[in-house]
Design an enzyme around this catalytic site. Structure first.
Site, PDB file in Angstrom:
ATOM      1  N   GLU A  10       0.811  -1.215   0.000  1.00 31.78           N
ATOM      2  CA  GLU A  10       0.000   0.000   0.000  1.00 31.78           C
ATOM      3  C   GLU A  10       0.850   1.273   0.000  1.00 31.78           C
ATOM      4  O   GLU A  10       1.681   1.496   0.890  1.00 31.78           O
ATOM      5  CB  GLU A  10      -0.910  -0.005   1.228  1.00 31.78           C
ATOM      6  N   CYS A  11       0.636   2.124  -1.020  1.00 34.91           N
ATOM      7  CA  CYS A  11       1.481   3.301  -1.233  1.00 34.91           C
ATOM      8  C   CYS A  11       0.949   4.561  -0.557  1.00 34.91           C
ATOM      9  O   CYS A  11       1.721   5.483  -0.247  1.00 34.91           O
ATOM     10  CB  CYS A  11       1.624   3.584  -2.731  1.00 34.91           C
ATOM     11  N   ARG A  12      -0.359   4.645  -0.358  1.00 39.04           N
ATOM     12  CA  ARG A  12      -0.955   5.924   0.058  1.00 39.04           C
ATOM     13  C   ARG A  12      -0.405   6.493   1.367  1.00 39.04           C
ATOM     14  O   ARG A  12      -0.303   7.726   1.505  1.00 39.04           O
ATOM     15  CB  ARG A  12      -2.482   5.768   0.137  1.00 39.04           C
ATOM     16  N   PRO A  13       0.002   5.667   2.326  1.00 38.30           N
ATOM     17  CA  PRO A  13       0.568   6.275   3.544  1.00 38.30           C
ATOM     18  C   PRO A  13       1.849   7.061   3.306  1.00 38.30           C
ATOM     19  O   PRO A  13       2.226   7.903   4.133  1.00 38.30           O
ATOM     20  CB  PRO A  13       0.848   5.051   4.439  1.00 38.30           C
ATOM     21  N   PHE A  14       2.526   6.812   2.161  1.00 34.97           N
ATOM     22  CA  PHE A  14       3.809   7.460   1.902  1.00 34.97           C
ATOM     23  C   PHE A  14       3.774   8.385   0.681  1.00 34.97           C
ATOM     24  O   PHE A  14       4.758   9.045   0.380  1.00 34.97           O
ATOM     25  CB  PHE A  14       4.889   6.390   1.688  1.00 34.97           C
TER      26      PHE A  14
END
Length: 530
Positions: free
Chosen positions: A379-383
């Protein structure tokens, strides 16, 4: 370049010397500034996290870290002198590693204007020891070391001679078993023990020869004991355990504790079946070494198993398609998105499971233990720089789950894709923690930057790839070169076998292929009729 070189050679030697000295001073300044910066970072994170961060992201050799961490305590008070004298780092390492008296003598020499290199530190160390223990004791110490060195040069000959004697002993054991033990009977109640005088005499001769070989073994290796007792103690595959098992086997033969002789049955470490071969198998470890072993025969490519991968956060299948092109076969794909899993099931026959990663139990994951590759677009959205960048504090962050998967499955290798934002300095501590936890699981870690446009995709799509290769796998991972055909010229038949030294090459190929395909299916939906 040629013109520049000509100009440099035509310069006055004095000017060139000044340039060299200036370069040396700049290198020394940069080196000590780096050590100071690392010292400041130690106040912001634990040493374990910092070590992993420095190795993975800063490219500092792990072997340099003990000296860097010990610098302030050992040489911090002398930093100005070391800077002034432009002492190179390999000499700094030698100063830190030596004893306090030698270190002080070297620092005094530097203060007096004498250049100090690693051989100088070694000479000062010898002088310090000589002054401490006296000239005669130092001379005796040197004599003993010289004798030990001379003896060690002959050690390989002694090992070879021992192996040849073991080969003779094994031949005699084979003759004994063929003559007096024979084949297992059809009737388990049949008495097969030979109690003849000839058998007893042969056993005594075998025992006598084993005693001679045992004495030779002890003269070469000394006493090599196993930590445990019983058969279970002989199942460890380490070299020391194999050597200890051979030692125990020789003692059994030397004591006459083999076959039926002296109330023992069989040729095993425990009582039991008469036709066991454990004792002989253990001795085979001592056989003479072939200095030039024949190359391993080519594997039967039809019988080799295909490389398999488990994918998490599979999305619409871009990464899986890339892995398929690199020669991998899917064991299972996990994703929590309904449309993504519908797309995968509609277009492929792959085993796909719609489930949140944290809901997949360790028990479920154990079926994939030892798999060739664990992959995923974590999952990319946290970064992502387009979002709030909450990182580890974002409920959608799945890196901790990815680490759990690695811990349970212990794949031969893994790679996790993410956005460039993961490398932002605000996530430095969290990245260091991730690296530390993965390295603690015995993986060599690398964080690499790629752009899909360099691999045939018609858009700029920069990505980070976190790659881990288990320490037992041969070879080193390096970034793939431009172009998806770079590593595909190599026959996959040569790399599919689990023990192949080219597995890392296939991993490079896998990253190359997924770099080309990972974004192609990103927005594919599985609406009715598609």
């Amino acid at each position: 370049m040629a013109e520049k070189a000509d100009n440099m050679t035509s310069e006055d030697p004095g000017a060139l010397m000044k340039r060299i000295l200036a370069n040396r001073k700049s290198i020394a300044k940069a080196q000590f500034d780096m050590i100071a910066s690392i010292g400041q970072m130690r106040s912001t994170m634990s040493d374990d996290d910092l070590r992993s961060f420095l190795v993975v992201e800063c490219g500092i050799p792990r072997s340099d870290l003990p000296s860097i961490f010990a610098f302030d305590e050992t040489l911090g008070s002398c930093e100005s002198l070391l800077r002034k004298r432009c002492v190179p780092f390999h000499v700094v390492k030698a100063l830190i590693a030596t004893d306090a008296d030698t270190r002080q003598a070297a620092l005094d020499a530097l203060a007096e204007g004498t250049d100090v290199d690693v051989p100088t530190v070694a000479r000062l160390r010898r002088l310090t020891i000589r002054n401490r223990i006296g000239a005669s004791a130092y001379a005796e110490r040197g004599r003993q070391r010289a004798m030990t060195a001379a003896a060690s040069k002959q050690s390989h000959l002694r090992v070879q001679a021992l192996g040849e004697n073991v080969a003779t002993l094994l031949s005699e054991i084979d003759e004994f078993t063929e003559r007096f033990v024979g084949e297992p009977p059809c009737d388990p109640n049949e008495d097969v023990v030979d109690r003849s005088e000839a058998c007893i005499s042969a056993a005594v001769r075998l025992r006598s020869h084993a005693r001679i070989v045992l004495r030779e073994f002890k003269s070469v290796y000394g006493e090599v004991e196993l930590p445990g007792k019983g058969v279970a103690g002989f199942r460890n595959e380490s070299h020391r355990h194999k050597l200890a098992a051979a030692h125990e086997s020789l003692k059994r033969f030397a004591d006459g504790k083999f076959a039926w002789y002296e109330k023992f049955s069989g040729f095993a470490f425990e009582h039991g079946y008469l036709w066991q071969t454990e004792l002989q198998d253990a001795l085979a470890y001592l056989l003479p070494c072939d200095p030039e072993p024949d190359p391993a025969p080519e594997e039967n490519t039809e019988a080799t198993k295909p490389l398999r991968f488990l994918e998490i956060c599979a999305g619409a299948g871009g990464q899986a398609i890339g892995l398929l092109g690199a020669g991998f076969e899917p064991a299972r794909l996990y994703d929590m998105d309904l449309n993504a899993t519908r797309t995968l099931k509609k277009n492929w026959t792959w085993p796909v499971t719609r489930k949140r990663l944290e809901k997949v139990s360790d028990r479920d994951l154990q079926q994939f233990q030892g798999i060739d590759l664990l992959a995923g677009g974590v999952e990319c959205r946290p970064f992502s720089q387009a979002g709030k960048q909450l990182g580890a504090n974002d409920s959608r962050n799945l890196f901790d789950e990815a680490i759990r998967y690695v811990k349970v499955i212990r794949p031969r290798a893994f790679f996790f894709e993410n956005v460039e934002g993961f490398a932002d300095k605000k996530f430095l501590k969290y990245r260091a923690s991730v690296f530390k936890r993965l390295k603690a699981l015995d993986y060599r870690i690398g964080l690499h930057k790629l752009n899909a446009r360099d691999f045939g995709l018609a858009q700029s799509r920069p990505r980070l790839v976190l790659v881990g290769v288990h320490k037992d796998e041969p070879g080193l991972f390096s970034l793939p070169k431009d172009g998806i055909t770079t590593t595909m010229g190599e026959s996959l038949a040569d790399v599919n076998h689990p023990s192949s030294p080219n597995f890392t090459s296939v991993l490079i190929s896998a990253v190359t292929w997924t770099s080309a395909h990972s974004a192609r299916s990103l927005r594919v939906s599985a609406l009715p009729g598609t």
